[in-house]
Scaffold this active site. Structure first.
Site, PDB file in Angstrom:
ATOM      1  N   ASP A 221       1.462   8.613   7.578  1.00  0.00           N
ATOM      2  CA  ASP A 221       2.420   7.710   6.227  1.00  0.00           C
ATOM      3  C   ASP A 221       2.711   7.879   5.064  1.00  0.00           C
ATOM      4  O   ASP A 221       3.365   8.814   4.741  1.00  0.00           O
ATOM      5  CB  ASP A 221       2.059   6.449   6.842  1.00  0.00           C
TER       6      ASP A 221
ATOM      7  N   GLU B 259      -4.041  -2.877   9.712  1.00  0.00           N
ATOM      8  CA  GLU B 259      -2.794  -3.198  10.842  1.00  0.00           C
ATOM      9  C   GLU B 259      -3.837  -3.223  12.400  1.00  0.00           C
ATOM     10  O   GLU B 259      -3.932  -1.891  12.163  1.00  0.00           O
ATOM     11  CB  GLU B 259      -1.541  -2.621  10.287  1.00  0.00           C
TER      12      GLU B 259
ATOM     13  N   SER C 169       9.323   2.803  10.220  1.00  0.00           N
ATOM     14  CA  SER C 169       9.490   1.791   9.837  1.00  0.00           C
ATOM     15  C   SER C 169       9.701   0.301   8.674  1.00  0.00           C
ATOM     16  O   SER C 169       9.939   1.512   8.247  1.00  0.00           O
ATOM     17  CB  SER C 169       7.530   1.956   9.277  1.00  0.00           C
ATOM     18  N   HIS C 170       9.312  -1.001   8.619  1.00  0.00           N
ATOM     19  CA  HIS C 170       9.667  -1.566   7.857  1.00  0.00           C
ATOM     20  C   HIS C 170       8.577  -1.389   6.463  1.00  0.00           C
ATOM     21  O   HIS C 170       7.690   0.044   6.297  1.00  0.00           O
ATOM     22  CB  HIS C 170       9.413  -2.952   8.438  1.00  0.00           C
ATOM     23  N   ARG C 171       8.394  -2.307   5.602  1.00  0.00           N
ATOM     24  CA  ARG C 171       7.677  -2.104   4.533  1.00  0.00           C
ATOM     25  C   ARG C 171       7.435  -3.451   4.702  1.00  0.00           C
ATOM     26  O   ARG C 171       7.670  -4.437   4.931  1.00  0.00           O
ATOM     27  CB  ARG C 171       8.251  -1.366   3.313  1.00  0.00           C
ATOM     28  N   SER C 172       5.756  -3.890   4.202  1.00  0.00           N
ATOM     29  CA  SER C 172       5.360  -5.302   3.824  1.00  0.00           C
ATOM     30  C   SER C 172       6.326  -6.401   3.261  1.00  0.00           C
ATOM     31  O   SER C 172       6.066  -7.159   3.595  1.00  0.00           O
ATOM     32  CB  SER C 172       4.127  -5.000   3.365  1.00  0.00           C
TER      33      SER C 172
ATOM     34  N   ASP D 247      -3.524   1.047  11.709  1.00  0.00           N
ATOM     35  CA  ASP D 247      -3.055   1.550  10.764  1.00  0.00           C
ATOM     36  C   ASP D 247      -3.713   1.542   9.873  1.00  0.00           C
ATOM     37  O   ASP D 247      -4.660   0.060   8.590  1.00  0.00           O
ATOM     38  CB  ASP D 247      -1.923   1.148  10.550  1.00  0.00           C
TER      39      ASP D 247
ATOM     40  N   GLU E  74       2.499  -9.544   6.581  1.00  0.00           N
ATOM     41  CA  GLU E  74       3.911  -9.582   8.027  1.00  0.00           C
ATOM     42  C   GLU E  74       4.001 -10.094   9.438  1.00  0.00           C
ATOM     43  O   GLU E  74       4.613  -9.963  10.027  1.00  0.00           O
ATOM     44  CB  GLU E  74       3.478  -7.390   8.099  1.00  0.00           C
TER      45      GLU E  74
ATOM     46  N   LYS F 117       7.875  -0.175  13.777  1.00  0.00           N
ATOM     47  CA  LYS F 117       7.157  -1.323  13.722  1.00  0.00           C
ATOM     48  C   LYS F 117       8.242  -1.651  12.482  1.00  0.00           C
ATOM     49  O   LYS F 117       8.435  -1.839  11.541  1.00  0.00           O
ATOM     50  CB  LYS F 117       5.445  -0.751  13.859  1.00  0.00           C
TER      51      LYS F 117
ATOM     52  N   LYS G  76      10.411   5.976   7.080  1.00  0.00           N
ATOM     53  CA  LYS G  76      10.560   4.556   5.992  1.00  0.00           C
ATOM     54  C   LYS G  76      11.258   5.349   5.444  1.00  0.00           C
ATOM     55  O   LYS G  76      10.937   5.710   4.367  1.00  0.00           O
ATOM     56  CB  LYS G  76       9.013   4.722   4.732  1.00  0.00           C
TER      57      LYS G  76
ATOM     58  N   GLU H  69      -2.818   5.218  13.381  1.00  0.00           N
ATOM     59  CA  GLU H  69      -2.089   5.574  11.549  1.00  0.00           C
ATOM     60  C   GLU H  69      -2.686   5.995  10.243  1.00  0.00           C
ATOM     61  O   GLU H  69      -3.775   5.052  10.279  1.00  0.00           O
ATOM     62  CB  GLU H  69      -1.064   4.870  11.022  1.00  0.00           C
TER      63      GLU H  69
ATOM     64  N   HIS I 206      -2.977  -6.230   2.399  1.00  0.00           N
ATOM     65  CA  HIS I 206      -1.959  -7.267   3.580  1.00  0.00           C
ATOM     66  C   HIS I 206      -2.522  -8.260   3.176  1.00  0.00           C
ATOM     67  O   HIS I 206      -1.570  -9.742   3.772  1.00  0.00           O
ATOM     68  CB  HIS I 206      -1.193  -6.704   4.446  1.00  0.00           C
TER      69      HIS I 206
ATOM     70  N   SER J 222       1.203  -1.061   0.036  1.00  0.00           N
ATOM     71  CA  SER J 222       0.210  -0.450  -0.188  1.00  0.00           C
ATOM     72  C   SER J 222       0.762   1.582   0.026  1.00  0.00           C
ATOM     73  O   SER J 222       1.446   1.594   0.365  1.00  0.00           O
ATOM     74  CB  SER J 222      -1.006  -0.031   1.124  1.00  0.00           C
TER      75      SER J 222
END
Length: 444
Positions: free
Chosen positions: A330, A174, A382-385, A252, A217, A406, A355, A303, A165, A41
Site C-alpha cells: 500500500d 487493521e 480499497s476504501h480510505r478511512s 494490515d 472504519e 476491503k 486506492k 499488508e 485508526h 495513514s
C-alpha cells in the site's frame, strides 16, 4: 455526441467529519456525482491532496481551494468534451492543466489529486450512462476486460482497529476477516456480518461493554495491547459463528506509522507512554514475528508489513512466505506505476492495494491495476478511512476483475454502501458472475 455541459464542485464532510470535495458533471443524460475519500495513514509518495491550511476553518482541513480549482480551471477546459473520452479527460487534467512532476511521475501538486479525482470519477459515471452500460461494465470496457462472466470479490472486513485508526494500544492498524469459503457475495457478507456480531459479544464478555466502541472504519477498538490478543479474538469469533475454515484472517500492519527512522527499528509500543525497548524490532526480527503468526493463525494476507522504503525487508518476507500468503503493498506502492515497477524488480510484494485517490485519476488507477495483473500480482481494491457515501469502488472492483475488496467492517453506512452495491451487482448479473472465493488472488 453527448458532451459535458456543466461541472459543479462543493465542500462536503467525510465520515470523520473532515471536509472533502464532491463534484457534479452534467450532460444531456443527467447529472453525475462523485465524492472523494481521504486517508489517515497516508503514504509519503501519494499524489497531493489539496487542503486550504486555514486554521480558522475546519482546523486547516478545508477544501475550498480545490473547489475553486474545479470551477475556475478544470471546468472551462472540459466543457464540450465527450465524457466517454476518459483517458483524454484525465490526461488533460493531469498533464496539461496540472503538469507537476516528481521522481515518481505526476504529483498533482498544483490542482490537487482530490480536485482531479472528483471530476474523473464523475466523468466516468457520465460516460457509462452515455454508453447505456452499468458502471462496472463500462469500467471493464475502459480496461479492455471481458463483460461476459464477471467476478464478484471476496470482501475483507476490517473488524478490529488499531494503529492510527483507533485510540487503543495496538500498533498494527487493521485485523480483517475474509469469507473465502462462501458461495457468493451475498452469503460472504452474511458470514462477515454474523462473525462481526459474534466478535462484539466476545469482546464485551472479555473487556466490558465500553470496549465495543468502533473505530474510523467500523471495526471494534478494544483496549488490547498485542496483535496476538487481537488475532485470538478473531479466532474465537469465527469459531462462535460456525465459520471455521470458511473465514480466513488478514492484517494490515501499516508499519510506516511505527517505523523509527532514527533507530531503523519498528516500535510496536509506539502508542504507549511507557516505552519498552524489547518492542523495538529490526526488520529481520519483525519478519520472524510475522512468520510465527502465519504458522499459528489462518492468515492468508498481510499488508504493509514494513516501512514504505524498506524494500529489503519486504523482499525477504515475500521470498519466504509469498507462495502461500498474499503480501500487499500500500504505502510502498501508492497505486503508482513507477513504484510498482520498482517493487516488481525487487520482488517486494505480490499484490497491489488499489486506492484511486492515491494516484488521483480513474485512468491511472486502471493502468496500475493492469500492470500488476499482467505481472502476476493480485490486486485488492480499497476504501480510505475517511469515506463518503460514494460506492464507486464496488463497481471498480467488479469491472477490473480484481477478486478482492476491503471497505471496512459490516457497520457504518459509508462502509456498507460499497458492500450493498456489490449485492445489487450480483443480483443484476445472476448466473453471469462467479464469486472469487479461494481464487481471490488470481480470479478466473
Amino acid at each position: 455526441m453527448v458532451v459535458i455541459k456543466d461541472i459543479v464542485a462543493r465542500e462536503i464532510l467525510d465520515s470523520r467529519g473532515n471536509p472533502t470535495i464532491e463534484v457534479d458533471v452534467s450532460t444531456e443524460g443527467g447529472v453525475f456525482r462523485a465524492a472523494v475519500p481521504s486517508g489517515a495513514s497516508t503514504g509519503i509518495y501519494e499524489a497531493l491532496e489539496l487542503r486550504d491550511k486555514d486554521p480558522k476553518r475546519y482546523l486547516g482541513k478545508g477544501v475550498l481551494n480545490a473547489v475553486e480549482i474545479v470551477r475556475q480551471e478544470i471546468k472551462p477546459a472540459l466543457l464540450g468534451k465527450d465524457p466517454c473520452d476518459q483517458k483524454g479527460i484525465d490526461m488533460l487534467m493531469v498533464e496539461q492543466l496540472d503538469g507537476t512532476k516528481n521522481e515518481w511521475g505526476y504529483s498533482k501538486s498544483k490542482l490537487g489529486a482530490n480536485a482531479i479525482l472528483g471530476v474523473s470519477i464523475a466523468c466516468c459515471r457520465a460516460g457509462a450512462a452515455s454508453k447505456g452500460l452499468p458502471l462496472y461494465k463500462y469500467i471493464a470496457t475502459l480496461a479492455g476486460k471481458t463483460i461476459d462472466k464477471m467476478v464478484m470479490p471476496v470482501p475483507f472486513f476490517n473488524v478490529i482497529n488499531g494503529g492510527e485508526h483507533a485510540g487503543n494500544g495496538l500498533a498494527l492498524q487493521e485485523f480483517l476477516i475474509a469469507p473465502v469459503g462462501a458461495p457468493n457475495i451475498r452469503e460472504a457478507i452474511r458470514y462477515g456480518s454474523e462473525t462481526y456480531h459474534h466478535l462484539k459479544n466476545v469482546i464485551k464478555n472479555k473487556y466490558g461493554l465500553d470496549a465495543t466502541n468502533v473505530g474510523d472504519e467500523g471495526g471494534f477498538a478494544p483496549n488490547v495491547a498485542t496483535a496476538e490478543e487481537a488475532l485470538n479474538l478473531l479466532v474465537e469469533a469465527i469459531k462462535a459463528a460456525g465459520y471455521e475454515g470458511k473465514i480466513k484472517i488478514a492484517f494490515d500492519a501499516a508499519a510506516s506509522e511505527f517505523y523509527k527512522q532514527d533507530e531503523k527499528k519498528y516500535d510496536l509500543d509506539y502508542k504507549c507512554k511507557t516505552k519498552n525497548a524489547s518492542k523495538h524490532l529490526t526488520g529481520e526480527k519483525l519478519k520472524e514475528v510475522y512468520e510465527g503468526w502465519l504458522k499459528k493463525y489462518p492468515i492468508i494476507s498481510v499488508e504493509d508489513p514494513f516501512d514504505q522504503d524498506d524494500f529489503a525487508s519486504f523482499s525477504a518476507f515475500t521470498k519466504d512466505v509469498g507462495e502461500k500468503t498474499q503480501v500487499i503493498g500500500d504505502d510502498i506502492l501508492v497505486t503508482n506505476i513507477l513504484r510498482i515497477e520498482k517493487a516488481l524488480k525487487d520482488k517486494a510484494c505480490n499484490c497491489l492495494l488499489l486506492k484511486v485517490n492515491q494516484i488521483g485519476s480513474v485512468t491511472e488507477a486502471i493502468e496500475a491495476c493492469l500492470l500488476a495483473q499482467k505481472s502476476g500480482w493480485g490486486v485488492q481494491v480499497s476504501h480510505r478511512s475517511g469515506e463518503t457515501e460514494d460506492s464507486f469502488i464496488a463497481d471498480l472492483v467488479v469491472g477490473l476483475r480484481c477478486g478482492q475488496i476491503k471497505s471496512g467492517s459490516p457497520c457504518r453506512s459509508e462502509r456498507l454502501c460499497k458492500y450493498n452495491q456489490l449485492m445489487r451487482i450480483e443480483e443484476s448479473l445472476g448466473a453471469d458472475c462467479v464469486y472469487a472465493g479461494e481464487s481471490f488472488r488470481h480470479p478466473k
